[in-house]
Every structure is written in C-alpha cells, then in structure tokens.
Design an enzyme around this catalytic site. Structure first.
Site, PDB file in Angstrom:
ATOM      1  N   CYS A   2       0.810  -1.219   0.000  1.00 26.70           N
ATOM      2  CA  CYS A   2       0.000   0.000   0.000  1.00 26.70           C
ATOM      3  C   CYS A   2       0.841   1.266   0.000  1.00 26.70           C
ATOM      4  O   CYS A   2       1.900   1.317   0.623  1.00 26.70           O
ATOM      5  CB  CYS A   2      -0.876   0.024   1.240  1.00 26.70           C
ATOM      6  SG  CYS A   2      -1.913  -1.405   1.423  1.00 26.70           S
ATOM      7  N   ARG A  27       5.825  -0.337  -5.698  1.00 27.07           N
ATOM      8  CA  ARG A  27       5.695  -1.056  -4.432  1.00 27.07           C
ATOM      9  C   ARG A  27       4.776  -2.269  -4.554  1.00 27.07           C
ATOM     10  O   ARG A  27       4.799  -3.148  -3.690  1.00 27.07           O
ATOM     11  CB  ARG A  27       5.120  -0.124  -3.351  1.00 27.07           C
ATOM     12  CG  ARG A  27       6.052   1.013  -2.998  1.00 27.07           C
ATOM     13  CD  ARG A  27       5.314   2.093  -2.237  1.00 27.07           C
ATOM     14  NE  ARG A  27       4.883   1.639  -0.929  1.00 27.07           N
ATOM     15  CZ  ARG A  27       5.412   2.060   0.214  1.00 27.07           C
ATOM     16  NH1 ARG A  27       6.399   2.894   0.212  1.00 27.07           N
ATOM     17  NH2 ARG A  27       4.946   1.613   1.369  1.00 27.07           N
ATOM     18  N   ASN A  98      -2.548   2.563   5.472  1.00 31.11           N
ATOM     19  CA  ASN A  98      -1.585   1.453   5.306  1.00 31.11           C
ATOM     20  C   ASN A  98      -1.486   0.742   6.647  1.00 31.11           C
ATOM     21  O   ASN A  98      -1.453   1.405   7.683  1.00 31.11           O
ATOM     22  CB  ASN A  98      -0.190   1.977   4.956  1.00 31.11           C
ATOM     23  CG  ASN A  98      -0.125   2.510   3.546  1.00 31.11           C
ATOM     24  OD1 ASN A  98      -1.087   2.415   2.800  1.00 31.11           O
ATOM     25  ND2 ASN A  98       1.018   3.061   3.189  1.00 31.11           N
ATOM     26  N   LYS A 488      13.769 -16.389  -7.522  1.00 31.91           N
ATOM     27  CA  LYS A 488      13.582 -15.523  -8.701  1.00 31.91           C
ATOM     28  C   LYS A 488      12.646 -16.187  -9.698  1.00 31.91           C
ATOM     29  O   LYS A 488      11.749 -15.553 -10.224  1.00 31.91           O
ATOM     30  CB  LYS A 488      14.917 -15.225  -9.403  1.00 31.91           C
ATOM     31  CG  LYS A 488      15.863 -14.298  -8.725  1.00 31.91           C
ATOM     32  CD  LYS A 488      15.442 -12.850  -8.696  1.00 31.91           C
ATOM     33  CE  LYS A 488      14.661 -12.555  -7.450  1.00 31.91           C
ATOM     34  NZ  LYS A 488      15.415 -12.167  -6.289  1.00 31.91           N
ATOM     35  N   GLU A 491       8.999 -16.291  -8.422  1.00 31.56           N
ATOM     36  CA  GLU A 491       8.414 -14.944  -8.315  1.00 31.56           C
ATOM     37  C   GLU A 491       7.887 -14.420  -9.644  1.00 31.56           C
ATOM     38  O   GLU A 491       6.796 -13.873  -9.702  1.00 31.56           O
ATOM     39  CB  GLU A 491       9.513 -13.948  -7.883  1.00 31.56           C
ATOM     40  CG  GLU A 491       9.509 -13.573  -6.441  1.00 31.56           C
ATOM     41  CD  GLU A 491      10.514 -12.460  -6.144  1.00 31.56           C
ATOM     42  OE1 GLU A 491      11.700 -12.588  -6.522  1.00 31.56           O
ATOM     43  OE2 GLU A 491      10.116 -11.484  -5.530  1.00 31.56           O
ATOM     44  N   HIS A 507      17.656 -37.743   0.129  1.00 31.40           N
ATOM     45  CA  HIS A 507      16.837 -37.912   1.333  1.00 31.40           C
ATOM     46  C   HIS A 507      15.371 -37.564   1.074  1.00 31.40           C
ATOM     47  O   HIS A 507      14.611 -37.377   2.022  1.00 31.40           O
ATOM     48  CB  HIS A 507      17.403 -37.057   2.475  1.00 31.40           C
ATOM     49  CG  HIS A 507      18.791 -37.442   2.862  1.00 31.40           C
ATOM     50  ND1 HIS A 507      19.084 -38.654   3.466  1.00 31.40           N
ATOM     51  CD2 HIS A 507      19.975 -36.813   2.687  1.00 31.40           C
ATOM     52  CE1 HIS A 507      20.389 -38.735   3.660  1.00 31.40           C
ATOM     53  NE2 HIS A 507      20.958 -37.630   3.192  1.00 31.40           N
ATOM     54  N   LYS A 606       6.793  -4.659  -3.700  1.00 35.33           N
ATOM     55  CA  LYS A 606       8.212  -4.356  -3.601  1.00 35.33           C
ATOM     56  C   LYS A 606       8.617  -4.110  -2.157  1.00 35.33           C
ATOM     57  O   LYS A 606       9.665  -4.540  -1.704  1.00 35.33           O
ATOM     58  CB  LYS A 606       8.527  -3.121  -4.457  1.00 35.33           C
ATOM     59  CG  LYS A 606       9.999  -2.724  -4.476  1.00 35.33           C
ATOM     60  CD  LYS A 606      10.825  -3.772  -5.196  1.00 35.33           C
ATOM     61  CE  LYS A 606      12.299  -3.498  -5.177  1.00 35.33           C
ATOM     62  NZ  LYS A 606      13.071  -4.706  -5.511  1.00 35.33           N
TER      63      LYS A 606
HETATM   64  C1  AGP Z   1      12.974 -10.432  -3.687  1.00 30.56           C
HETATM   65  O1  AGP Z   1      13.022 -10.724  -5.035  1.00 30.56           O
HETATM   66  C2  AGP Z   1      11.657 -10.280  -3.103  1.00 30.56           C
HETATM   67  N1  AGP Z   1      10.822  -9.420  -3.823  1.00 30.56           N
HETATM   68  C3  AGP Z   1      11.541 -10.236  -1.592  1.00 30.56           C
HETATM   69  O2  AGP Z   1      11.867 -11.512  -1.155  1.00 30.56           O
HETATM   70  C4  AGP Z   1      12.361  -9.204  -0.800  1.00 30.56           C
HETATM   71  O3  AGP Z   1      13.711  -9.524  -0.888  1.00 30.56           O
HETATM   72  C5  AGP Z   1      11.899  -9.212   0.659  1.00 30.56           C
HETATM   73  O4  AGP Z   1      10.556  -8.793   0.717  1.00 30.56           O
HETATM   74  C6  AGP Z   1      12.747  -8.350   1.548  1.00 30.56           C
HETATM   75  O5  AGP Z   1      12.721  -7.013   1.182  1.00 30.56           O
HETATM   76  P1  AGP Z   1      13.780  -5.985   1.723  1.00 30.56           P
HETATM   77  O6  AGP Z   1      15.124  -6.385   1.258  1.00 30.56           O
HETATM   78  O7  AGP Z   1      13.344  -4.666   1.153  1.00 30.56           O
HETATM   79  O8  AGP Z   1      13.686  -5.994   3.228  1.00 30.56           O
END
Ligand code: AGP
Length: 611
Positions: A2, A27, A98, A488, A491, A507, A606
């Site tokens: 948000c 974001r 937020n 990656k 995501e 295992h 983000k």
């Molecule tokens: C990474 O590709 C992600 N989008 C996510 O895991 C991110 O690294 C995580 O939310 C942590 O964010 P930050 O480094 O801003 O704390």
C-alpha cells in the site's frame, strides 16, 4: 505494498495525487483510489481495481485543493472497488490507510450497534466511522483523529480529510512509515518520499504515535501524548533518473545489467590498496566492529538469502554467525551472548517484519545494531546504530537483483573487517584479505562476462517455459545461491521452484525427478565440486534433465540429458556473486517467454510493510 499520497495546496491537486500514485506503483498493489474536497466543500472520491491507469480514466472533473490517494495491496477483503481506499463514512470523512487494525472486529460491532453501515470488508472502514463518530460528537478533525488512534490496536499510516475541514489534511502513523513533504505554500503527505520527487525536496519523518495537522502554509505535529513536537527537516536526495527504463523492456532487465556499475559504486571509496577501509563504512564503524564478537543477522526473502551466503564467509573468518528469517525471529525467545552485533539486511529499509525484529532486538542486550541497506531515507536506517549502504541505486523491479549482489559485496566488506578482529590481524589484514580485495576489484569485469552469457541463457530458458516444477541444487555457499535462483524463478515466471542442498537430494526430493522436472545446478570449481558431480549423476540416472551453470574447468559437459553453461573461472570467495547473474537472467527469460508481468508479478509487493 500500500502507498499513500496526500496534498493541500492552492492549485488543483488531482494531478499531483495521480503522479504520486504512479511513482508508488513499484511497491506493488491491486487497486487505487483518490478523494478530494471540491469547490463545494464536498468529498469527491473515485476508486478502481487494477492499475493507476484505470483510476486515471475515471477522474475527469475531480478537482480540489485538498486530497488523499492510495494504492492498495489487499489484506482484509479481496481486491475490489468497494474495498479500495479511500474508505468513506457517508459523505463526511475519507481515510486512506496502510497497515492492519487488529481490533477492527470489536470496533465494527460497536459501530453497527451505533447505526453505522459497512460497505467494505476492510479493517480500514472502522477507522473512518470512528473519526466520523467523534466529529459528530463535536470534535474537530484533528481531535477526532487523536481520539480514534487511541482506540486502535495494530499498525497504521493514515491520511484523513473531511468536508467539514476543507483546508486540513491530518496524517497519523504507528508502525507504518509516513512523512510530510514541505513545498512552497503547499504541503504533502506520503508513505515514501519517491512519491513527492517533483513537488518537495524538504520533508519531515513522522515517528510512531505522531499525528500531523497539515495545511497549505503550516504543519503542526503532535506526539503520542498529543503534545506539540518538532521533527527535523531533512532534504531528500532522490531523483527521477533511476525511474526511467532507458530503452530496456523491463526494470528487472535494466537492473540485472546495471550490476556492473552498481557493484563499482558499492566498492567506491571503501577499498585501500590491499584492504577494506573502515572509516568510509561509518564514523562509528571501528568502535562497533571492535565491540563485536559474534553476529546475528535477521532479514526476509532475498535479503535473507544474502545473509545465508555471508554466514559461510563470517564463519570461515572465525566470526560466529547466526541467521534467521525476521518473521520467525520476532516471535520466539532469545539468548543473546555478550558482544553480539545485531545485523538487519534490507533493500527497502521498510520491511515491517525486519523493522519489528530490530525493535524487539533493542531490548534484548545486543551490543550494537547494524543495517545493510539500499535506502538512505528509510526506517531501518534511522533505527540502527550503523548503516552500511549498498549503493545499488533505486531498484524498481519487484524481484531483487542488483540489491542482492550489492548486499553480498557489502557483507564481504563487513566480514573482512570482523575477520581482522577475530584472527588478531593488524589493520593491513593478511594475504587472504589482500587476495579477496583484488578479487572484489575485478568483480565488475567478471560480471560483464557473466552478462555476456545471455544468448546461451535465452536458449536454455526455452526448456523451462512449458514446465510446472523445477529443482535448484547447490552445495556450500552456493546452496543459498540456488535458493535465490529458485525464488527468482517462482516470483516472476510462477513456475514452482524448490531449492535443495544437493547432498539432501537422496533424502527425499529425488523421488520427484523425471523428464518433466528440470534440475538446475550451480557448479563452481570449489572443494565440493566432486561431491556435487555425484549428486548430478543421481539425477541423470533417474532420467532427469540437468541445466548446469559450471566452472569452465569443472569437467561437466553437455550431452542429451545435460545442458552446461560455462562460467569463467572465479575465486571461490566471490563466486556466489558471479553465479547469481546467470540465474537472474534465466528467470527473466523464462518469464519473458511466459508473458508474465515481470516487474510487478501477481500478488507481490516491492516494499512489504504489513506483517
Ligand atoms: C525479492 O526478489 C523479493 N521481492 C523479496 O523476497 C524481498 O527480498 C523481501 O521482501 C525483503 O525485502 P527488503 O530487502 O526490502 O527488506
């Protein structure tokens, strides 16, 4: 996640609100909305599901000098127009929020009993009704918000307007970042300074419990006891330069290719002839390093993966290191050894779980707190004793790329500084440090070489586009690199990707291996290479399809079941940084073939500012 923008000015602020929302798009969000108090002193609100562009299409004729706007990332209630913000109480009060209100159910019941009706499933709607009820009982807007926040449990960043206060924007914060942008005879509110780049350079950061009464020509701030308080005026250094695609199809691709320059900047001014310089890491860096006997690192997502790589470096250098996911750390008991440095890692500096872990750690007896961060004007930086900036430059793509590799470089600098203390070396370090420093200097060239493998990676990516599952394997410090590669891929391509330490394959996960399960392996020429080769044989013997990023001298060669991409030989210590690059390119090109929204993958944000 948000985002909030608010403005009070003598000009029409609808374009400012829309521009601010566009700047917060990175974001991540699923709906957007805005509300202004118009020339008839009425609230005019519009909301739309999807992109800010959809909101733009329905704001014709919405004009006013006072307004609030929001991008929403759903927590309570699905993404829908009626759940988007602003939330209104009849036509009198509008709120953007937020965070998460934990006692919303209890407040909702009281408000239903008092005759309020609800139009959304959000936790936010109780806030706006509560403010309205206080105003109906005679409070002005500011006191109504003050009374309301005293009744809320949970986290909030709030922007509030009322048609009964057509010149006043009230902002409040607890646990969710909010700042006031100071313009020329106009003032603003935002959850992130990047929303205000064209309209304000000066700003004040609200602290937890603060409430601000913002007018065109004045800003008054009150602390959690509702007493007037001054907050420091800061000057933002953010600029628009990094928010342009500059010819790239996606920010992720641009940011992958920016790693050469980003790492050069991470190292800039921090290396002497043969050693890591400590003074440029912060004026209290030496004192904090001297007091450190061991470290605890807490982070989330990609930043956590960086910590997992760095643990190998710290412990090899004689510094005990423990790593934990922030959302787990904050909900258990801890035993803290004297001399432990508490380290957080975060690209954004605003991740709520990491911030909450730091808040909690402060009461637990850690000797000092250090943050490895990319965002100078962020909450984690403000709350830490020392910050070592990664200097990656703004990262827009939700999938972290240059933020990760610059975190690794920064952590290596930290590891070398602590190594001197752990091994009782003098400031000139030793041969190992000298060698690693030279390797760090060569990183930009080596990254360029890794980026030049892109055409081969494009060919490889075609084998993944129709797959639903994949396995990523690595050993030693390349196990967390495999984890990052899998993160990656899942995501941005939505392919299920799981990472395993290769020795763990037999295992359990070996049962999954067949021709439909591509197996990606990271194979640098280190002391674990022969072990890894045996693990790869286990996959081949079960008909698995291997995709191996291998040192050019590894002896692993392509055949019917194995596609090998040769990586130039690299020093073992910095190999994890180099091997990250082809994995980033692989996920990018798989996602490109699949046609996903690469920079804004579904359901993700983000900056994760909710729990
Ligand atoms: C990474 O590709 C992600 N989008 C996510 O895991 C991110 O690294 C995580 O939310 C942590 O964010 P930050 O480094 O801003 O704390």
């Amino acid at each position: 996640m948000c985002g909030i923008v608010g403005a009070v000015a003598s000009r029409d602020i609808t374009p400012v609100l829309l521009d601010g929302l566009r700047r917060l798009e990175y974001r991540g969000y699923d709906s957007a909305g805005l509300a202004v108090v118009n020339q008839d002193d009425e609230i005019d609100a519009r909301r739309a599901v999807g992109r800010v562009a959809a909101l733009e299409e329905i704001v014709n004729g919405v004009n006013g000098h006072l307004g609030i706007a929001h991008t929403r990332w759903a927590t309570h209630g699905r993404p829908a127009e009626h759940n988007a913000h602003p939330q209104l109480s009849s036509t009198d009060v509008a709120v953007v929020h937020n965070g998460i209100i934990e006692n919303h159910q209890e407040l909702r019941e009281q408000q239903l009993a008092a005759g309020y009706t609800f139009t959304s499933e959000t936790d936010t709607e109780v806030i706006v009704h509560q403010i309205d009820s206080h105003m109906k009982a005679g409070a002005d807007l500011l006191s109504a918000v003050q009374k309301t926040v005293d009744e809320l449990k949970g986290a909030y960043g709030l922007g509030v307007i009322s048609r009964h206060a057509p010149n006043t924007l009230v902002a409040a914060r607890r646990g969710s970042p909010l700042l006031i942008g100071l313009g020329e005879a106009e003032n603003f509110v935002a959850s992130d300074m990047s929303a205000l780049i064209p309209v304000a350079r000066k700003y004040m950061v609200l602290e937890d419990g603060d409430i601000a009464c913002v007018k065109q020509d004045s800003v008054q701030i009150f602390d959690q006891n509702h007493k007037p308080i001054e907050r420091k005026v800061l000057v933002s250094t953010l600029s628009d330069a990094e928010t342009e695609l500059e010819g790239y199809a996606h920010f992720m691709k641009k940011e992958i290719h920016e790693q050469t320059r980003a790492i050069t900047e991470t190292l800039e001014g921090r290396l002497g002839a043969n050693t890591v310089l400590e003074i440029p890491l912060g004026k209290n860096a030496k004192e904090i390093f001297d007091a450190t006997k061991e470290i605890k690192i807490v982070a989330c997502g990609t930043s956590y993966n960086a910590a997992c790589v760095a643990r190998y470096w710290f412990e090899e250098f004689g510094v005990r290191c423990d790593v934990e996911i922030a959302s787990e750390y904050r909900y258990r008991k801890h035993v803290v050894n004297p001399g432990t440095l508490f380290v957080t890692i975060s690209q954004s500096g605003e991740t709520l779980d990491t911030m909450a872990a730091l808040d909690m750690a402060k009461g637990l007896g850690y000797t000092n707190t250090l943050c490895v961060c990319n965002a100078p004007e962020s909450s984690l930086v403000r709350a830490s004793d020392l910050t070592i900036f990664t200097h990656a430059g703004r990262e827009i793509g939700v999938a972290s790329t240059k933020a990760f590799t610059t975190q690794l470089v920064t952590l290596m600098l930290l590891a070398l500084c602590l190594r001197r203390r752990a091994l009782g070396l003098d400031y000139d370090g030793d041969e190992v440090e000298h060698e690693i420093v030279q390797e760090l200097r060569s990183l930009p060239n080596q990254i360029e070489h890794a980026l030049s493998l892109e055409d081969e990676i494009i060919a490889m990516s075609k084998h993944f586009a129709d797959k639903h599952h994949s396995l990523f394997l690595g050993r030693g410090m390349h196990f967390p690199i495999a984890v990052e590669g899998a993160l990656k891929l899942k995501e941005i391509s939505y392919i299920h990707a799981e990472a395993y330490a290769a020795g763990e394959l037999k295992h359990g996960p070996l049962a999954l291996v067949d021709k439909d399960m591509p197996v990606v392996a990271v194979a640098p020429n280190d002391e674990l290479l022969e072990k890894l080769k045996s693990n790869l044989e286990e996959v081949r013997a079960r008909g698995g399809q291997l995709f191996v990023f291998a040192d050019a001298h590894s002896g692993i060669v392509s055949d019917n079941d194995t596609m090998v991409l040769n990586v130039a030989p690299v020093n073992n210590h910095i190999a994890p940084i180099i091997y990250t690059i082809p994995l980033q390119l692989l996920s990018y090109h798989v996602a490109l073939i699949k046609g996903t929204d690469i920079d804004k993958p579904r359901n993700l944000a983000k900056s994760v500012t909710v729990e």
